[in-house]
Enzyme design. Structure first.
Site, PDB file in Angstrom:
ATOM      1  CG  HIS A  79      -2.037   0.988   1.140  1.00 51.44           C
ATOM      2  ND1 HIS A  79      -1.856   2.368   1.229  1.00 51.44           N
ATOM      3  CD2 HIS A  79      -3.370   0.792   0.938  1.00 51.44           C
ATOM      4  CE1 HIS A  79      -3.038   2.956   1.102  1.00 51.44           C
ATOM      5  NE2 HIS A  79      -3.963   2.037   0.927  1.00 51.44           N
ATOM      6  CB  SER A  85      12.895  12.154   9.934  1.00 55.50           C
ATOM      7  OG  SER A  85      13.176  10.867  10.452  1.00 55.50           O
TER       8      SER A  85
END
Length: 345
Positions: free
Chosen positions: A134, A228
Protein backbone atom coordinates in the site's frame (compact mmCIF):
# COMPACT_ATOMS: atom_id res chain seq x y z
CA UNK A 1 9.80 -1.38 24.08
CA UNK A 2 8.54 2.05 23.10
CA UNK A 3 8.14 4.74 25.70
CA UNK A 4 4.80 6.54 25.93
CA UNK A 5 4.91 10.31 25.89
CA UNK A 6 2.55 12.44 27.97
CA UNK A 7 2.77 16.03 26.83
CA UNK A 8 3.88 18.90 29.00
CA UNK A 9 1.45 21.74 29.83
CA UNK A 10 0.47 23.81 26.81
CA UNK A 11 2.56 26.93 26.41
CA UNK A 12 1.14 30.46 26.35
CA UNK A 13 2.09 30.75 22.67
CA UNK A 14 0.31 27.52 21.78
CA UNK A 15 -2.78 28.55 23.75
CA UNK A 16 -2.90 31.83 21.84
CA UNK A 17 -2.59 29.98 18.55
CA UNK A 18 -5.38 27.61 19.53
CA UNK A 19 -7.71 30.46 20.46
CA UNK A 20 -7.06 32.22 17.15
CA UNK A 21 -9.54 31.16 14.53
CA UNK A 22 -11.59 28.95 16.81
CA UNK A 23 -15.00 28.30 15.25
CA UNK A 24 -17.86 29.68 17.24
CA UNK A 25 -20.82 27.44 17.79
CA UNK A 26 -24.15 28.01 16.09
CA UNK A 27 -26.64 29.69 18.43
CA UNK A 28 -28.79 26.58 18.68
CA UNK A 29 -25.79 24.62 20.00
CA UNK A 30 -26.08 25.32 23.71
CA UNK A 31 -23.85 22.57 25.07
CA UNK A 32 -21.23 23.74 27.53
CA UNK A 33 -19.77 22.19 30.65
CA UNK A 34 -21.50 24.69 32.89
CA UNK A 35 -25.08 23.92 31.90
CA UNK A 36 -25.09 20.28 30.80
CA UNK A 37 -24.04 17.13 32.59
CA UNK A 38 -21.04 15.19 31.36
CA UNK A 39 -23.14 12.36 29.95
CA UNK A 40 -25.01 14.71 27.59
CA UNK A 41 -21.71 16.19 26.39
CA UNK A 42 -20.31 12.75 25.63
CA UNK A 43 -23.36 11.85 23.56
CA UNK A 44 -24.01 15.04 21.61
CA UNK A 45 -20.82 16.62 20.30
CA UNK A 46 -18.67 13.84 18.89
CA UNK A 47 -15.44 13.88 16.93
CA UNK A 48 -14.11 10.93 14.94
CA UNK A 49 -10.44 10.60 14.04
CA UNK A 50 -9.06 7.96 11.68
CA UNK A 51 -5.38 7.32 12.22
CA UNK A 52 -3.53 5.34 9.53
CA UNK A 53 -0.16 3.91 10.49
CA UNK A 54 2.30 2.12 8.21
CA UNK A 55 2.57 -1.13 10.14
CA UNK A 56 0.50 -4.28 10.74
CA UNK A 57 3.08 -7.06 11.15
CA UNK A 58 5.01 -5.83 14.19
CA UNK A 59 2.76 -6.79 17.11
CA UNK A 60 5.07 -5.24 19.69
CA UNK A 61 4.76 -1.88 17.95
CA UNK A 62 0.97 -2.17 17.71
CA UNK A 63 0.69 -3.15 21.37
CA UNK A 64 2.66 -0.04 22.30
CA UNK A 65 0.42 2.20 20.18
CA UNK A 66 -2.73 0.68 21.66
CA UNK A 67 -1.45 1.05 25.21
CA UNK A 68 -1.01 4.74 24.46
CA UNK A 69 -4.63 4.88 23.28
CA UNK A 70 -5.81 3.49 26.62
CA UNK A 71 -4.07 6.13 28.73
CA UNK A 72 -7.27 8.21 28.67
CA UNK A 73 -10.52 6.28 28.89
CA UNK A 74 -12.46 9.26 27.53
CA UNK A 75 -11.33 8.36 24.00
CA UNK A 76 -12.22 4.94 22.62
CA UNK A 77 -11.06 2.86 19.66
CA UNK A 78 -14.30 1.82 17.99
CA UNK A 79 -12.65 0.02 15.08
CA UNK A 80 -9.26 -1.35 14.07
CA UNK A 81 -8.56 -2.54 10.54
CA UNK A 82 -5.21 -4.05 9.68
CA UNK A 83 -3.96 -5.66 6.50
CA UNK A 84 -0.78 -7.75 6.47
CA UNK A 85 -0.16 -7.51 2.71
CA UNK A 86 -0.51 -3.73 2.83
CA UNK A 87 1.43 -3.60 6.13
CA UNK A 88 -0.96 -0.88 7.26
CA UNK A 89 -3.39 -0.37 10.11
CA UNK A 90 -6.24 2.08 10.58
CA UNK A 91 -7.65 3.07 13.99
CA UNK A 92 -11.03 4.76 14.34
CA UNK A 93 -11.07 6.92 17.48
CA UNK A 94 -14.06 8.75 18.94
CA UNK A 95 -14.44 11.22 21.78
CA UNK A 96 -16.48 14.27 22.70
CA UNK A 97 -15.91 18.00 22.25
CA UNK A 98 -16.22 20.46 25.15
CA UNK A 99 -17.21 24.12 24.71
CA UNK A 100 -17.20 27.04 27.10
CA UNK A 101 -20.28 29.05 28.05
CA UNK A 102 -19.90 31.30 24.98
CA UNK A 103 -19.77 28.36 22.58
CA UNK A 104 -16.03 28.28 21.88
CA UNK A 105 -14.13 24.99 21.77
CA UNK A 106 -12.14 24.23 24.91
CA UNK A 107 -10.77 20.80 24.10
CA UNK A 108 -11.44 17.16 23.25
CA UNK A 109 -9.81 14.20 25.02
CA UNK A 110 -9.04 12.95 21.52
CA UNK A 111 -6.22 15.50 21.22
CA UNK A 112 -3.98 13.96 23.88
CA UNK A 113 -4.84 10.38 22.90
CA UNK A 114 -3.84 11.07 19.32
CA UNK A 115 -0.52 12.63 20.35
CA UNK A 116 0.27 9.69 22.62
CA UNK A 117 -0.43 7.20 19.82
CA UNK A 118 1.66 9.19 17.33
CA UNK A 119 4.54 9.32 19.81
CA UNK A 120 4.34 5.56 20.32
CA UNK A 121 4.28 4.96 16.56
CA UNK A 122 7.38 7.07 15.95
CA UNK A 123 9.20 5.34 18.81
CA UNK A 124 8.38 1.83 17.56
CA UNK A 125 8.43 2.05 13.74
CA UNK A 126 11.17 3.00 11.28
CA UNK A 127 9.94 3.83 7.78
CA UNK A 128 13.31 2.89 6.30
CA UNK A 129 12.62 -0.72 7.32
CA UNK A 130 8.98 -0.70 6.18
CA UNK A 131 7.77 -2.72 3.21
CA UNK A 132 4.21 -3.16 1.98
CA UNK A 133 1.81 -3.21 -0.96
CA UNK A 134 0.00 0.00 0.00
CA UNK A 135 1.40 3.45 -0.80
CA UNK A 136 2.52 5.61 2.11
CA UNK A 137 4.60 8.68 2.82
CA UNK A 138 5.17 8.28 6.53
CA UNK A 139 5.06 6.08 9.61
CA UNK A 140 1.97 8.07 10.61
CA UNK A 141 0.67 8.31 7.07
CA UNK A 142 -2.74 9.94 7.31
CA UNK A 143 -4.94 11.47 10.01
CA UNK A 144 -8.45 12.56 9.12
CA UNK A 145 -11.12 14.12 11.34
CA UNK A 146 -14.85 13.62 10.74
CA UNK A 147 -17.66 15.35 12.63
CA UNK A 148 -20.25 13.05 14.19
CA UNK A 149 -23.65 13.64 15.78
CA UNK A 150 -24.09 17.43 16.26
CA UNK A 151 -20.48 18.43 15.65
CA UNK A 152 -19.61 20.52 12.58
CA UNK A 153 -17.04 20.17 9.83
CA UNK A 154 -15.63 23.52 10.92
CA UNK A 155 -14.89 22.06 14.35
CA UNK A 156 -13.31 18.95 12.85
CA UNK A 157 -11.07 21.21 10.72
CA UNK A 158 -10.02 23.19 13.80
CA UNK A 159 -8.91 20.03 15.58
CA UNK A 160 -7.08 18.87 12.45
CA UNK A 161 -5.11 22.11 12.33
CA UNK A 162 -4.25 21.89 16.03
CA UNK A 163 -3.08 18.29 15.58
CA UNK A 164 -0.95 19.39 12.62
CA UNK A 165 0.74 22.11 14.67
CA UNK A 166 1.37 19.79 17.62
CA UNK A 167 2.70 16.90 15.54
CA UNK A 168 4.74 19.00 13.12
CA UNK A 169 6.46 21.00 15.83
CA UNK A 170 6.90 18.38 18.54
CA UNK A 171 7.99 15.46 16.34
CA UNK A 172 9.66 17.54 13.62
CA UNK A 173 7.84 15.92 10.72
CA UNK A 174 6.47 17.78 7.69
CA UNK A 175 2.67 18.01 7.80
CA UNK A 176 0.43 18.73 4.82
CA UNK A 177 -3.15 19.77 5.47
CA UNK A 178 -5.98 18.80 3.13
CA UNK A 179 -9.67 19.30 2.41
CA UNK A 180 -11.50 21.38 5.06
CA UNK A 181 -8.31 21.80 7.12
CA UNK A 182 -6.42 23.33 4.18
CA UNK A 183 -6.71 27.12 3.70
CA UNK A 184 -7.88 26.62 0.10
CA UNK A 185 -9.54 23.24 0.58
CA UNK A 186 -6.87 21.39 -1.43
CA UNK A 187 -7.86 17.72 -1.89
CA UNK A 188 -5.83 14.87 -0.46
CA UNK A 189 -5.28 13.06 -3.76
CA UNK A 190 -3.76 16.14 -5.43
CA UNK A 191 -1.25 16.67 -2.60
CA UNK A 192 -0.36 12.99 -2.61
CA UNK A 193 0.19 13.05 -6.37
CA UNK A 194 2.50 16.06 -6.04
CA UNK A 195 4.54 14.23 -3.41
CA UNK A 196 4.87 11.01 -5.41
CA UNK A 197 2.62 8.93 -3.17
CA UNK A 198 1.23 6.76 -5.96
CA UNK A 199 4.58 5.70 -7.47
CA UNK A 200 5.74 2.22 -6.31
CA UNK A 201 9.48 1.98 -5.70
CA UNK A 202 9.88 -1.80 -5.39
CA UNK A 203 9.07 -4.53 -7.94
CA UNK A 204 6.71 -2.16 -9.71
CA UNK A 205 3.86 -2.80 -7.30
CA UNK A 206 5.08 -2.20 -3.74
CA UNK A 207 6.61 0.46 -1.48
CA UNK A 208 9.80 0.03 0.50
CA UNK A 209 11.78 2.40 2.70
CA UNK A 210 12.17 6.05 1.73
CA UNK A 211 13.62 6.90 -1.67
CA UNK A 212 12.38 10.45 -2.21
CA UNK A 213 14.25 13.72 -1.60
CA UNK A 214 14.99 14.55 2.02
CA UNK A 215 14.41 18.26 1.40
CA UNK A 216 10.91 19.10 0.20
CA UNK A 217 10.53 21.46 -2.74
CA UNK A 218 7.15 22.60 -1.39
CA UNK A 219 6.87 24.05 2.12
CA UNK A 220 4.60 21.97 4.36
CA UNK A 221 1.78 23.57 6.35
CA UNK A 222 3.50 22.63 9.62
CA UNK A 223 6.86 21.21 10.59
CA UNK A 224 10.22 21.33 8.78
CA UNK A 225 10.99 21.08 5.07
CA UNK A 226 13.59 18.43 5.94
CA UNK A 227 12.23 14.88 5.98
CA UNK A 228 13.37 12.28 8.48
CA UNK A 229 13.87 9.05 6.55
CA UNK A 230 12.72 7.13 9.63
CA UNK A 231 9.46 9.08 10.07
CA UNK A 232 8.55 10.51 6.66
CA UNK A 233 5.62 12.86 6.06
CA UNK A 234 2.11 12.98 7.53
CA UNK A 235 -1.12 14.17 5.91
CA UNK A 236 -3.82 15.65 8.19
CA UNK A 237 -7.27 16.68 7.04
CA UNK A 238 -10.94 17.11 7.85
CA UNK A 239 -13.83 16.09 5.65
CA UNK A 240 -17.40 14.82 5.70
CA UNK A 241 -17.76 11.07 6.06
CA UNK A 242 -15.93 8.96 3.46
CA UNK A 243 -16.40 5.20 2.98
CA UNK A 244 -13.45 2.93 2.24
CA UNK A 245 -14.43 -0.14 0.19
CA UNK A 246 -12.02 -2.76 -1.17
CA UNK A 247 -12.88 -5.21 -3.96
CA UNK A 248 -10.68 -8.34 -4.35
CA UNK A 249 -9.81 -9.59 -7.84
CA UNK A 250 -8.72 -13.21 -8.25
CA UNK A 251 -5.66 -12.39 -10.31
CA UNK A 252 -2.10 -11.21 -9.83
CA UNK A 253 -2.25 -9.10 -13.00
CA UNK A 254 -1.55 -5.71 -11.48
CA UNK A 255 -1.78 -4.00 -14.88
CA UNK A 256 -5.35 -5.23 -15.30
CA UNK A 257 -6.24 -4.12 -11.77
CA UNK A 258 -4.87 -0.66 -12.49
CA UNK A 259 -6.82 -0.42 -15.76
CA UNK A 260 -10.03 -1.35 -13.98
CA UNK A 261 -9.34 1.07 -11.13
CA UNK A 262 -8.63 3.90 -13.53
CA UNK A 263 -11.79 3.28 -15.57
CA UNK A 264 -14.02 3.15 -12.47
CA UNK A 265 -12.63 6.35 -10.93
CA UNK A 266 -13.91 9.87 -11.44
CA UNK A 267 -10.42 10.89 -12.56
CA UNK A 268 -10.59 8.28 -15.34
CA UNK A 269 -14.03 9.41 -16.47
CA UNK A 270 -15.91 6.79 -14.49
CA UNK A 271 -18.11 7.18 -11.44
CA UNK A 272 -18.30 10.68 -9.91
CA UNK A 273 -16.90 11.13 -6.37
CA UNK A 274 -15.10 7.77 -6.52
CA UNK A 275 -11.32 7.48 -6.14
CA UNK A 276 -9.58 4.15 -6.72
CA UNK A 277 -6.25 2.35 -6.61
CA UNK A 278 -5.33 -0.96 -8.19
CA UNK A 279 -3.07 -2.69 -5.65
CA UNK A 280 -1.16 -5.94 -5.35
CA UNK A 281 -2.64 -7.94 -2.44
CA UNK A 282 -0.73 -11.03 -1.46
CA UNK A 283 0.57 -13.84 -3.64
CA UNK A 284 -2.65 -14.69 -5.48
CA UNK A 285 -4.78 -11.57 -5.74
CA UNK A 286 -5.07 -7.86 -6.39
CA UNK A 287 -7.59 -5.34 -5.07
CA UNK A 288 -9.43 -2.27 -6.18
CA UNK A 289 -9.20 0.01 -3.16
CA UNK A 290 -12.03 2.54 -3.37
CA UNK A 291 -12.62 5.80 -1.56
CA UNK A 292 -16.29 6.82 -1.82
CA UNK A 293 -16.29 10.56 -1.21
CA UNK A 294 -20.09 10.81 -1.21
CA UNK A 295 -21.29 7.31 -0.26
CA UNK A 296 -24.93 8.39 -0.17
CA UNK A 297 -24.63 9.48 -3.79
CA UNK A 298 -22.42 6.74 -5.25
CA UNK A 299 -22.47 3.71 -3.00
CA UNK A 300 -20.59 0.44 -2.76
CA UNK A 301 -23.13 -1.58 -4.78
CA UNK A 302 -22.73 0.63 -7.80
CA UNK A 303 -18.94 0.48 -7.59
CA UNK A 304 -19.03 -3.30 -7.14
CA UNK A 305 -21.19 -3.72 -10.25
CA UNK A 306 -18.90 -1.51 -12.30
CA UNK A 307 -15.78 -3.39 -11.24
CA UNK A 308 -17.43 -6.75 -11.96
CA UNK A 309 -18.41 -5.63 -15.45
CA UNK A 310 -14.93 -4.34 -16.28
CA UNK A 311 -13.22 -7.40 -14.77
CA UNK A 312 -15.41 -9.70 -16.89
CA UNK A 313 -14.13 -7.89 -19.98
CA UNK A 314 -10.61 -8.75 -18.81
CA UNK A 315 -11.60 -12.37 -18.16
CA UNK A 316 -11.13 -11.99 -14.40
CA UNK A 317 -13.22 -13.11 -11.42
CA UNK A 318 -14.18 -10.65 -8.70
CA UNK A 319 -15.06 -11.35 -5.09
CA UNK A 320 -17.55 -9.41 -3.00
CA UNK A 321 -16.01 -6.23 -1.66
CA UNK A 322 -15.78 -5.21 1.98
CA UNK A 323 -15.80 -2.00 4.01
CA UNK A 324 -12.81 -1.26 6.21
CA UNK A 325 -14.90 0.59 8.79
CA UNK A 326 -18.42 0.87 10.18
CA UNK A 327 -21.01 3.45 9.13
CA UNK A 328 -21.16 6.72 11.12
CA UNK A 329 -24.37 5.53 12.80
CA UNK A 330 -22.77 2.27 13.92
CA UNK A 331 -19.66 4.08 15.11
CA UNK A 332 -21.74 6.36 17.33
CA UNK A 333 -23.64 3.35 18.67
CA UNK A 334 -20.43 1.47 19.45
CA UNK A 335 -18.88 4.53 21.09
CA UNK A 336 -21.88 5.01 23.39
CA UNK A 337 -21.87 1.33 24.37
CA UNK A 338 -18.16 1.36 25.12
CA UNK A 339 -18.42 4.57 27.17
CA UNK A 340 -21.43 3.23 29.10
CA UNK A 341 -19.59 0.01 29.81
CA UNK A 342 -16.52 1.83 31.08
CA UNK A 343 -18.58 4.07 33.35
CA UNK A 344 -20.47 1.15 34.88
CA UNK A 345 -17.23 -0.38 36.23
Amino acid sequence: MASIYISAPISRETKAKQQKGKPRRREEMDLNPGCKDKKSIKQSMLLCCKLYISESRNHTALDSIERAARLDGETVIVNKFQDRAYNRIGYTLVSYIVHDSTGNIIYSPLQQTLLSMVEAAYEAINLELHHGAHPRLGVVDDIVFHPLARASLEEAAWFAKMAAADIGNKFQVPVFLYDAAHPMGKPLDIIRRELGYYRPNFMGNQWSGWDMPEVLSEKPDEGPTMVSRARGIVMIGARPWVSMYNIPIVSTDISAARRIARTVSARGGGLPTVQTLGLFHGEDSTEIACMLLEPNRIGADRVQNQVEMLAAQEGLDVEKGYFTDFSPEMIIEKYLKLISGAESH
